[in-house]
Scaffold this motif. Structure first.
Motif: not given
Length: 175
Positions: A99-124
Motif C-alpha cells: 500500500i503506497p502511503v503519502h504521509h503529510v504533516l499539516l503544520h502551523t505555528d503554535r499561536d495559530t494552533l492555540v487560537e484554533r483550539i481555544e475558539t473551536d466550538e465543536e462539542p467534543w
C-alpha cells in the motif's frame, strides 16, 4: 493508496480530510481511532493511549489492507502519531503489504494552533480543549522526525480547499 494526514490537534486534519474526500473520487475516511476504541473495549483500559498497544498498529495495517482489497480507492487517515517508532511500524507494515502511503504533516505555528483550539466550538473539541493544548509540547518534540518523514503543508492562513489541493498534488504519482 493511503493519504495519512498527521499533525497536532488544531492543524486542520479533519477539515482537510473532508475537502480531500470531496475532491478525490473513490476515496473514504479511515478513522484509525475506531480501531483504538475497539481495543479499549476488548482490553478494558480506556484510560491508556491506544497507540501504545502494539495490536493497534498491526490492526491499522491489516484493516487498511482488507478495506482496500475489498473496495479499492484511497483511504484518507486523520491520525496524529508523535512516536516515531509507532509511525515506522505502521508505515513499514503498509509498505510490506503493497500500500503506497503519502504521509503529510499539516503544520502551523503554535499561536495559530492555540487560537484554533481555544475558539473551536465543536462539542467534543470543547470538552477536549485542555487535553489538546497539553499536547502541543509533544508535537514540538516530535517535529524533527516528522519534518524528515512527511511532506509538510503549512495550514496557517490557508483555506482548507487550498490545503486539500496541495495535499492531492503531493500524493500524485511521481511527486
Amino acid at each position: 493508496m493511503i493519504i495519512w494526514l498527521n499533525g497536532t490537534f488544531g492543524a486542520g486534519k479533519t477539515t482537510t480530510a473532508k475537502e480531500v474526500i470531496a475532491l478525490l473520487p473513490d476515496s473514504r475516511l479511515f478513522d484509525t481511532e475506531k480501531v483504538g476504541e475497539m481495543l479499549w473495549h476488548v482490553l478494558g483500559v480506556p484510560e491508556r493511549d491506544f497507540q501504545d498497544f502494539p495490536p493497534w498498529r498491526g490492526l491499522v495495517v491489516e484493516t487498511a489492507r482488507q478495506v482496500l482489497d475489498h473496495v479499492g480507492g484511497t483511504l484518507v487517515v486523520t491520525q496524529t502519531v508523535f512516536v516515531e517508532s509507532y509511525w515506522r511500524e505502521i508505515h513499514d507494515g503498509l509498505t510490506r503489504v503493497g500500500i503506497p502511503v503519502h504521509h503529510v504533516l499539516l503544520h502551523t505555528d503554535r499561536d495559530t494552533l492555540v487560537e484554533r483550539i481555544e475558539t473551536d466550538e465543536e462539542p467534543w473539541n470543547v470538552a477536549a480543549r485542555q487535553w489538546r493544548l497539553d499536547h502541543l509540547d509533544d508535537y514540538e518534540r516530535a517535529l524533527p522526525w516528522l519534518l524528515r518523514e512527511a511532506r509538510v503543508v503549512d495550514t496557517t492562513d490557508v483555506a482548507p480547499a487550498e490545503v486539500a489541493e496541495t495535499v492531492l498534488r503531493e500524493a500524485r504519482p511521481g511527486s
